[in-house]
Design an enzyme around this catalytic site. Structure first.
Site, PDB file in Angstrom:
ATOM      1  N   CYS A  76      -6.331 -15.864  13.602  1.00  0.00           N
ATOM      2  CA  CYS A  76      -7.304 -14.999  12.938  1.00  0.00           C
ATOM      3  C   CYS A  76      -8.236 -14.328  13.932  1.00  0.00           C
ATOM      4  O   CYS A  76      -8.422 -13.111  13.924  1.00  0.00           O
ATOM      5  CB  CYS A  76      -8.114 -15.809  11.921  1.00  0.00           C
ATOM      6  N   CYS A  81      -6.899 -11.448  11.646  1.00  0.00           N
ATOM      7  CA  CYS A  81      -7.928 -10.854  10.787  1.00  0.00           C
ATOM      8  C   CYS A  81      -8.959 -10.014  11.532  1.00  0.00           C
ATOM      9  O   CYS A  81      -9.268  -8.889  11.140  1.00  0.00           O
ATOM     10  CB  CYS A  81      -8.675 -11.947  10.020  1.00  0.00           C
ATOM     11  N   LYS A  84      -7.556  -6.937  13.589  1.00  0.00           N
ATOM     12  CA  LYS A  84      -6.934  -6.076  12.578  1.00  0.00           C
ATOM     13  C   LYS A  84      -7.978  -5.296  11.796  1.00  0.00           C
ATOM     14  O   LYS A  84      -7.878  -4.076  11.616  1.00  0.00           O
ATOM     15  CB  LYS A  84      -6.075  -6.951  11.652  1.00  0.00           C
ATOM     16  N   TYR A 218       2.379  -7.692   4.662  1.00  0.00           N
ATOM     17  CA  TYR A 218       1.050  -7.093   4.773  1.00  0.00           C
ATOM     18  C   TYR A 218       0.700  -6.829   6.229  1.00  0.00           C
ATOM     19  O   TYR A 218       0.002  -5.849   6.550  1.00  0.00           O
ATOM     20  CB  TYR A 218      -0.007  -7.959   4.078  1.00  0.00           C
ATOM     21  N   GLU A 222      -0.403  -3.152   7.350  1.00  0.00           N
ATOM     22  CA  GLU A 222      -1.738  -3.006   7.920  1.00  0.00           C
ATOM     23  C   GLU A 222      -1.678  -2.383   9.311  1.00  0.00           C
ATOM     24  O   GLU A 222      -2.454  -1.476   9.637  1.00  0.00           O
ATOM     25  CB  GLU A 222      -2.442  -4.367   7.975  1.00  0.00           C
ATOM     26  N   HIS A 487     -23.618   1.477 -11.425  1.00  0.00           N
ATOM     27  CA  HIS A 487     -23.189   2.874 -11.423  1.00  0.00           C
ATOM     28  C   HIS A 487     -23.872   3.653 -10.308  1.00  0.00           C
ATOM     29  O   HIS A 487     -25.063   3.462 -10.070  1.00  0.00           O
ATOM     30  CB  HIS A 487     -23.530   3.509 -12.778  1.00  0.00           C
ATOM     31  N   GLU A 492     -17.413  -0.949 -10.983  1.00  0.00           N
ATOM     32  CA  GLU A 492     -17.828  -0.896 -12.396  1.00  0.00           C
ATOM     33  C   GLU A 492     -16.677  -0.527 -13.316  1.00  0.00           C
ATOM     34  O   GLU A 492     -16.692  -0.867 -14.502  1.00  0.00           O
ATOM     35  CB  GLU A 492     -18.976   0.100 -12.578  1.00  0.00           C
TER      36      GLU A 492
END
Length: 512
Positions: A76, A81, A84, A218, A222, A487, A492
């Site tokens: 990671c 992670c 990346k 992934y 990515e 909002h 939302e």
């Protein structure tokens, strides 16, 4: 401190500090020895030390085939992670600069990206994290050994340094957290000699240039996404389907967006050989599964992203009878991370059936440490673990995919609410939002408990994180409708979702 005690009418002198240590650790050097200095191993060792245990961590990184190596922190921190996400951010900034003109920013001349500047900044940050982990271990009095560990028996670990020095450590409990490394096909000529993996891409000193990414995980998408985003000619070669294990409708939206974003895809194609030309370029030959024809093209870099293999081969587990999954090579564990051999535990990516995610390794490591120290009986909950794919259009999800929900509950027993929406920030920039989508999968009867939530759009991880707590608490569709949205945000739209797939109505959001 020394004192006298009487045994069989003899007076002997005893060092009480030594006795206290021996009583705590029993007949072992340590209470816990952790093999692996990645996210899970570090979390487990630090937690154990904080609970008063005597702990050692062994961490050794075997250089990649290209010679890439790194420091403490595991996949990671070094090749996953963290770098990346930073390179993904570089790509997002490129898109933002293009959008900026529509928002009134006057940008002189064409923009371009410099790989070396980005790479050095990312690598310097990673090195700071390596150092930080070492300092944390020292502060918490965890013994750190930059050595390769193997298991001799249920209480003994053999350590080997890069200079050939050996050491034996004994422990009441042994925790294996060695993670995995990227696979490279061994049956494709030139693959190993000329290809790189995610172990290398983040540490390149110069731009990879025109790149072929082989794989549709992934990791593949990515990497292809940020390479495209910084202006590189990038192609993804997909043997079968993209994002296997994820919701396949969403996977299609992600790849559709990537194609419109500039990433090329070669679907149903399999590489056959890789040759290095005198110019230094790579000639890749592949076959098209649909037509059976062969094709070739030249690339500067070939990135293999075809899966990961667990780091179990050098641990000596076969001799101990530690049960492994024959297909994956991963360690079979119980609900408490125990292996088939007493006092040996495994956590993180090396464990069969566990999500290959940093946060699950960290949390399970901490919980394991607490159980081994006798401070808790709490087990790790692997249900409803959220995750995000950091592709150009981000994809966040938690819970079941639509396919999984149908298998578990039956198509007639689930209700799928969905919506296509347009992020406000896309409007002025005149960006296509046709792949921005929300899907909420619920049980059809009763309170309509939410089984899964899927979101594609900006900041998908930030959006999904909050809703994941709702799923942990047993959220229902009624709870969702009772939640007031903020909002104007993308998140939302989840609270307003009301069109079912079953109805066949247009799910495009219009107005407030």
């Amino acid at each position: 401190m020394a004192a006298l005690y009487r045994s069989r009418h003899r007076w002997k002198r005893i060092n009480w500090s030594h006795v206290l240590t021996r009583n705590f650790t029993g007949n072992y050097d340590y209470d816990t020895v952790v093999i692996g200095g990645g996210s899970g191993g570090l979390a487990c060792s630090k937690e154990a030390a904080q609970l008063g245990q005597k702990v050692a961590v062994l961490d050794h990184v075997e250089p990649s085939l290209r010679g890439t190596k790194w420091g403490l922190g595991g996949t990671c921190v070094n090749v996953g992670c963290i770098p990346k996400k930073l390179m993904h951010q570089a790509a997002l900034l490129g898109t933002a600069v293009k959008d900026a003109k529509k928002y009134g920013w006057q940008l002189p001349g064409p923009i371009s990206h410099d790989w070396l500047t980005m790479a050095e900044a990312v690598q310097n940050h990673v090195r700071s994290l390596n150092w930080g982990h070492r300092v944390q271990l020292q502060d918490k009095k965890v013994k750190y050994l930059n050595m390769r560990g193997s298991v001799a028996d249920e209480h003994t670990v053999k350590a080997l340094s890069k200079t050939g020095k050996t050491m034996t450590l004994t422990a009441k409990n042994i925790v294996i957290a060695t993670g995995g490394r990227p696979k490279i096909p061994t049956d494709i000529p030139g693959a190993m000699e000329h290809g790189i993996t995610s172990d290398d891409i983040f540490w390149l000193k110069e731009s990879p240039g025109k790149t072929l990414v082989v794989g549709a995980s992934y990791v593949a998408l990515e990497c292809a996404g940020f390479l495209t985003g910084i202006g590189l000619d990038t192609t993804v070669m997909v043997r079968s389907i993209a994002l296997r294990g994820f919701d396949q409708q969403i996977a299609g939206l992600v790849t559709d967006y990537m194609e419109s974003y500039g990433t090329k895809f070669a679907f149903r194609c399999v590489p056959k050989r890789v040759d290095k030309l005198p110019s230094g370029a790579l000639k890749v030959t592949w076959s098209d599964a649909l037509t059976g024809q062969e094709h070739n093209d030249t690339y500067d870099t070939m990135l293999w992203a075809v899966g990961r293999a667990p780091e179990t081969k050098a641990l000596g587990l076969d001799n101990l009878g530690v049960q492994l999954n024959k297909e994956t090579g991963k360690i079979i564990v119980g609900v408490d991370e125990s292996t088939s051999v007493p006092n040996i535990y495994a956590l993180g990516d090396i464990s069969q059936g566990r999500p290959e995610l940093t946060p699950t390794a960290v949390k399970s490591g901490k919980l394991l440490a607490r159980r081994l120290a006798g401070h808790s009986k709490e087990l790790m909950n692997y249900d409803n673990v959220p995750t995000t794919v950091f592709t150009p259009l981000e994809y966040g999800c938690v819970g079941l995919s639509e396919e999984e929900a149908e298998v578990r509950h039956g198509r007639d027993n689930i209700e799928v609410y969905h919506a296509f929406y347009k992020p406000l920030e896309f409007t002025v920039a005149e960006r296509d939002a046709s792949q921005c989508y929300i899907k909420v999968i619920c049980q059809r009867d009763g309170d309509q408990k939410i089984l899964g939530l899927h979101f594609t759009g900006p900041n998908a991880g930030e959006v999904t994180q909050g809703f994941s707590m709702g799923l942990q608490c047993g959220a229902t569709y009624s709870h969702l409708l009772g939640t007031v949205g903020i909002h104007p945000t993308c998140a939302e739209e989840i609270t307003k979702i009301n069109i079912t797939k079953r109805s066949g109505l247009d799910a495009t959001v219009t107005g407030c």
